[in-house]
Write a protein that holds these residues in place. Structure first.
Motif, short mmCIF file in Angstrom:
data_model
loop_
_atom_site.label_atom_id
_atom_site.label_comp_id
_atom_site.label_asym_id
_atom_site.label_seq_id
_atom_site.Cartn_x
_atom_site.Cartn_y
_atom_site.Cartn_z
N ILE A 71 0.87 -1.18 0.00
CA ILE A 71 0.00 0.00 0.00
C ILE A 71 0.90 1.23 0.00
N LEU A 72 0.78 2.01 -1.05
CA LEU A 72 1.57 3.22 -1.19
C LEU A 72 0.74 4.44 -0.83
N ASP A 73 1.42 5.50 -0.42
CA ASP A 73 0.74 6.76 -0.11
C ASP A 73 0.36 7.44 -1.41
N SER A 74 -0.95 7.38 -1.72
CA SER A 74 -1.41 7.98 -2.98
C SER A 74 -1.53 9.49 -2.89
N ALA A 75 -1.82 9.99 -1.70
CA ALA A 75 -2.00 11.43 -1.55
C ALA A 75 -0.63 12.11 -1.49
N PRO A 76 -0.37 13.09 -2.36
CA PRO A 76 0.93 13.77 -2.33
C PRO A 76 1.03 14.70 -1.13
N GLU A 77 2.26 15.08 -0.82
CA GLU A 77 2.52 16.01 0.28
C GLU A 77 1.97 17.39 -0.06
N THR A 78 1.36 18.04 0.92
CA THR A 78 0.78 19.38 0.74
C THR A 78 1.45 20.36 1.69
N ARG A 79 1.59 21.58 1.22
CA ARG A 79 2.15 22.67 2.03
C ARG A 79 1.33 23.94 1.79
N GLU A 80 1.54 24.90 2.68
CA GLU A 80 0.88 26.20 2.54
C GLU A 80 1.93 27.24 2.14
N VAL A 81 1.64 27.97 1.08
CA VAL A 81 2.52 29.03 0.63
C VAL A 81 1.82 30.37 0.87
N GLU A 82 2.62 31.41 0.91
CA GLU A 82 2.10 32.74 1.22
C GLU A 82 2.62 33.76 0.23
N ILE A 83 1.87 34.82 0.07
CA ILE A 83 2.27 35.96 -0.74
C ILE A 83 1.71 37.21 -0.07
N PHE A 84 2.44 38.29 -0.10
CA PHE A 84 2.03 39.54 0.55
C PHE A 84 1.65 40.56 -0.52
N GLU A 85 0.46 41.09 -0.35
CA GLU A 85 -0.03 42.15 -1.23
C GLU A 85 0.40 43.50 -0.64
N LEU A 86 1.22 44.21 -1.35
CA LEU A 86 1.74 45.51 -0.89
C LEU A 86 1.03 46.63 -1.62
N GLN A 87 0.64 47.65 -0.86
CA GLN A 87 0.05 48.86 -1.42
C GLN A 87 0.79 50.07 -0.86
N ARG A 88 0.85 51.09 -1.70
CA ARG A 88 1.58 52.30 -1.32
C ARG A 88 0.64 53.50 -1.35
N GLU A 134 3.63 54.98 4.88
CA GLU A 134 3.46 54.97 3.43
C GLU A 134 3.05 53.62 2.89
N TRP A 135 3.37 52.52 3.58
CA TRP A 135 3.13 51.18 3.07
C TRP A 135 2.15 50.42 3.97
N ARG A 136 1.38 49.54 3.31
CA ARG A 136 0.55 48.58 4.03
C ARG A 136 0.59 47.26 3.27
N ARG A 137 0.34 46.17 3.98
CA ARG A 137 0.38 44.85 3.38
C ARG A 137 -0.59 43.91 4.08
N ARG A 138 -0.98 42.88 3.35
CA ARG A 138 -1.79 41.81 3.94
C ARG A 138 -1.34 40.49 3.32
N ARG A 139 -1.67 39.41 4.01
CA ARG A 139 -1.12 38.10 3.66
C ARG A 139 -2.21 37.23 3.04
N TRP A 140 -1.83 36.63 1.91
CA TRP A 140 -2.68 35.67 1.23
C TRP A 140 -2.01 34.29 1.28
N VAL A 141 -2.80 33.26 1.43
CA VAL A 141 -2.26 31.89 1.54
C VAL A 141 -2.98 31.00 0.53
N ARG A 142 -2.27 29.93 0.16
CA ARG A 142 -2.82 28.96 -0.79
C ARG A 142 -2.09 27.64 -0.60
N MET A 143 -2.77 26.54 -0.80
CA MET A 143 -2.19 25.22 -0.62
C MET A 143 -1.58 24.73 -1.93
#
Length: 506
Positions: free
Chosen positions: A332-349, A489-498
Motif C-alpha cells: 500500500i503506497l501513499d497515494s496522496a501527495p505532500e501538501t504545504r501552505e505558501v504565502e504571498i504579501f499584497e503591498l500597497q503604497r 506609506e506602506w501597508r500589506r496583507r497576507r494571502w495563503v494557498r495550498m
C-alpha cells in the motif's frame, strides 16, 4: 585567428617530417638480409612519422577549439590542505600522450589475457585433471578457511619461483638421434645455471602479439559494455523506484533479510554452503551437464509447457503467480501527495503621502516591513504586479483554485517579530506602517524615516482604539481601525494557498 592556426599547423608538420640524423641515409647494402631489415625499419619509421604528424596537427587544432587549461589537473587534497598531494597531479588531455600510453598499455596487457585464457580453460574442463586439482584446493580452503592466508604463499612458491628455477636450470634435452641420446639421466638441480634467467619484455609494436592484444582488448571492451547494459537493464528498473510497488517489496525483503542475518548469521554453516556452491558452479560448466540441461529445457519448457499432451482434455498447467497483482494488493503506497501552505504579501503604497489614496503596488514574498533589509538599504520591493503571475514553487503545483486571505494578521506579525506596524483586526486585515516623528515633521519621506522613535504628540483616539505599545523605547505594533492618522506609506496583507507535490511518472 585563422592565419595563426594555419601557421601553427604548418610548423607542426615541418617539425614532424624533419630527418633525424643519418638514419634516413641508408648505407651501401651488404647483403639481402640487411636490405630487408632496413626496409622494415624504414616502414616503421614512416608509419610512426605519419602518426606523429597527425597527432601534432590534431593537437594544434584542438588547442584552438578547446579552452586553455592548466598543465596539470589538480584535485583537492583529502586532508583539506591548500597544496594538493603529489599523487593527485595528473597531466591534462593530450593526444600524443594518450597514444603513447595506449601503445605502452597494449604492449604489457598480454599477461592479463593469458591468465584469462588459462582460467577459462580450467573452468571449462578442457583438462579435467587441472579442474579437479582446482576443486581439491577449493575444498581444502572451504573446510579450513585459515588456509586462505597460505594460498598466496603457495602460488608464489609453485607458480613463480619453481618455474623460474626450472627455466634457469633446465633438464637435459633428449636428442632424436639414437647415437647421441642420453639414457637413464634424470633431472638434477645441482650445478651451475645452464640457461639465462627469464625476463618479461613488453610486446614489440607492430608484431603479431601486439595486434593480438589489441584484438583481445577490443573484445574485453565489448564484453564490458554488454555486461554493463545487462546489469542496467535488470537491476536499475527494480531499484530506482520507477515501479514503486516492486521496489518497495524488494526493499522490505532486503531489510527483513538484513535483520535475520544480523541475528542468525553465526548459525548458518557457511563452509558447507560455499563448498556445495563452488562445486555446483564449476560442475555446471561441464560439457555433459550443459548438454543435459539444454535437453531438459528443450523438452519440458519449450515443447511441453503444460506438462501434458495437447490432446489431453484435462491438461495440467504450470502454476504461475501474478506478481504485479500480488504486489499491488499487498503493498500500500501513499497515494496522496505532500501538501504545504505558501504565502504571498499584497503591498500597497499611499500616493501623495500624506493624505492620498492607496495604490496596488506589488505581490511580494516578503512583507517589506519597516526593519527589513530591503527597506533599510533603500531597495524597492521585489515581486509581480498581478495576482495571476504568482507561480508555485519548483516541483509543486496548486491544490486549491483560489487564494485565501489570512484573517489572523496578528499571528504572522508576531511570528516574524515585526515592529513599527499597526494591525487591522477587522475588515480587510491590513498591516500598516506606523509613521515616525521624522516622517510627520517632513510631511512624508516615503516611509524611510527613523523607525522606533517615540512620538511627541499623542493622537486622539476613540474608546475602542488602543495606545501604541512601547518596546525598548520604540513603537512595536498596535491594533486599530481606519482614520487613526498615524499610518505610514506602506501597508500589506497576507494571502495563503495550498500546494502539493508534482507527481512525476516514469
Amino acid at each position: 585567428m585563422v592565419d595563426e592556426l594555419e601557421e601553427q599547423l604548418l610548423t607542426a608538420a615541418d617539425e614532424s617530417v624533419m630527418p633525424e640524423g643519418d638514419e634516413s641515409q641508408p648505407s651501401q647494402p651488404q647483403d639481402h638480409q640487411s636490405r630487408s631489415a632496413r626496409k622494415v625499419k624504414s616502414l616503421k619509421n614512416g608509419i610512426f612519422r605519419a602518426a606523429s604528424i597527425q597527432d601534432k596537427l590534431l593537437e594544434k587544432l584542438l588547442s584552438q577549439v578547446i579552452p586553455a587549461e592548466d598543465g596539470h589537473t589538480q584535485t583537492p587534497s583529502i586532508m583539506g590542505g591548500d597544496d594538493p598531494p603529489a599523487f593527485a597531479e595528473r597531466p591534462g588531455f593530450s593526444i600524443p600522450l594518450m597514444s603513447n600510453n595506449f601503445r605502452r598499455f597494449n604492449a604489457r596487457i598480454g599477461v592479463v589475457f593469458k591468465f584469462q585464457s588459462r582460467a577459462l580453460k580450467v573452468l571449462s574442463w578442457r583438462k579435467p585433471t587441472h579442474t579437479l586439482s582446482l576443486l581439491a584446493v577449493y575444498t581444502f580452503v572451504c573446510l579450513d578457511p585459515y588456509l586462505l592466508f597460505a594460498l598466496p604463499l603457495a602460488i608464489g612458491v609453485f607458480f613463480i619461483f619453481v618455474p623460474s628455477f626450472i627455466a634457469r636450470h633446465p633438464a637435459p634435452s633428449t636428442s632424436s638421434d639414437p647415437d647421441h641420446q642420453v639414457r637413464n639421466l634424470g633431472y638434477s638441480p645441482r650445478g651451475p645455471p645452464l640457461a639465462p634467467a627469464r625476463n618479461f619484455q613488453p610486446t614489440k609494436e607492430l608484431s603479431k602479439d601486439f595486434f593480438r592484444n589489441m584484438g583481445d582488448l577490443q573484445n574485453v571492451m565489448e564484453d564490458f559494455s554488454v555486461v554493463h547494459d545487462k546489469v542496467v537493464t535488470l537491476i536499475v528498473p527494480v531499484t530506482n523506484f520507477s515501479d514503486e510497488a516492486l521496489s518497495s517489496a524488494i526493499f522490505v525483503g532486503l531489510f527483513a533479510a538484513l535483520v535475520v542475518m544480523l541475528i542468525s548469521a553465526h548459525l548458518i554453516p557457511w563452509r558447507y554452503l560455499m563448498l556445495v556452491g563452488g562445486w555446483g558452479a564449476i560442475l555446471s560448466a561441464h560439457p555433459t551437464i550443459n548438454r543435459l540441461v539444454a535437453q531438459a529445457t528443450e523438452q519440458y519448457l519449450h515443447h511441453n509447457p503444460t506438462l501434458s499432451s495437447p490432446t489431453d482434455p484435462h491438461p495440467v498447467k504450470i502454476p504461475t503467480v501474478d506478481i504485479p497483482a500480488l504486489l499491488s494488493k499487498e503493498i500500500i503506497l501513499d497515494s496522496a501527495p505532500e501538501t504545504r501552505e505558501v504565502e504571498i504579501f499584497e503591498l500597497q503604497r499611499l500616493s501623495h503621502y500624506p493624505g492620498g489614496e492607496w495604490e496596488p503596488w506589488v505581490f511580494s514574498p516578503s512583507p517589506y516591513d519597516p526593519l527589513s533589509a530591503q527597506r533599510i538599504s533603500g531597495q524597492r520591493p521585489q515581486g509581480t504586479r498581478f495576482f495571476e503571475d504568482v507561480q508555485p514553487p519548483e516541483g509543486w503545483e496548486w491544490s486549491e483554485k483560489k487564494w485565501g486571505l489570512d484573517l489572523w494578521s496578528r499571528e504572522w506579525v508576531e511570528e516574524r517579530i515585526i515592529t513599527g506596524v499597526e494591525i487591522e483586526t477587522e475588515g480587510e486585515r491590513w498591516v500598516y506602517d506606523i509613521a515616525s516623528s521624522s516622517e510627520k515633521s517632513a510631511g512624508g519621506g516615503g516611509g524611510m524615516g527613523t523607525i522606533g522613535e517615540e512620538s511627541e504628540e499623542e493622537p486622539v483616539r476613540s474608546g475602542n482604539q488602543s495606545t501604541p505599545m512601547k518596546q525598548n523605547g520604540g513603537l512595536s505594533w498596535e491594533e486599530g481601525e481606519e482614520g487613526m492618522g498615524r499610518r505610514g506609506e506602506w501597508r500589506r496583507r497576507r494571502w495563503v494557498r495550498m500546494v502539493r507535490r508534482k507527481n512525476v511518472t516514469g
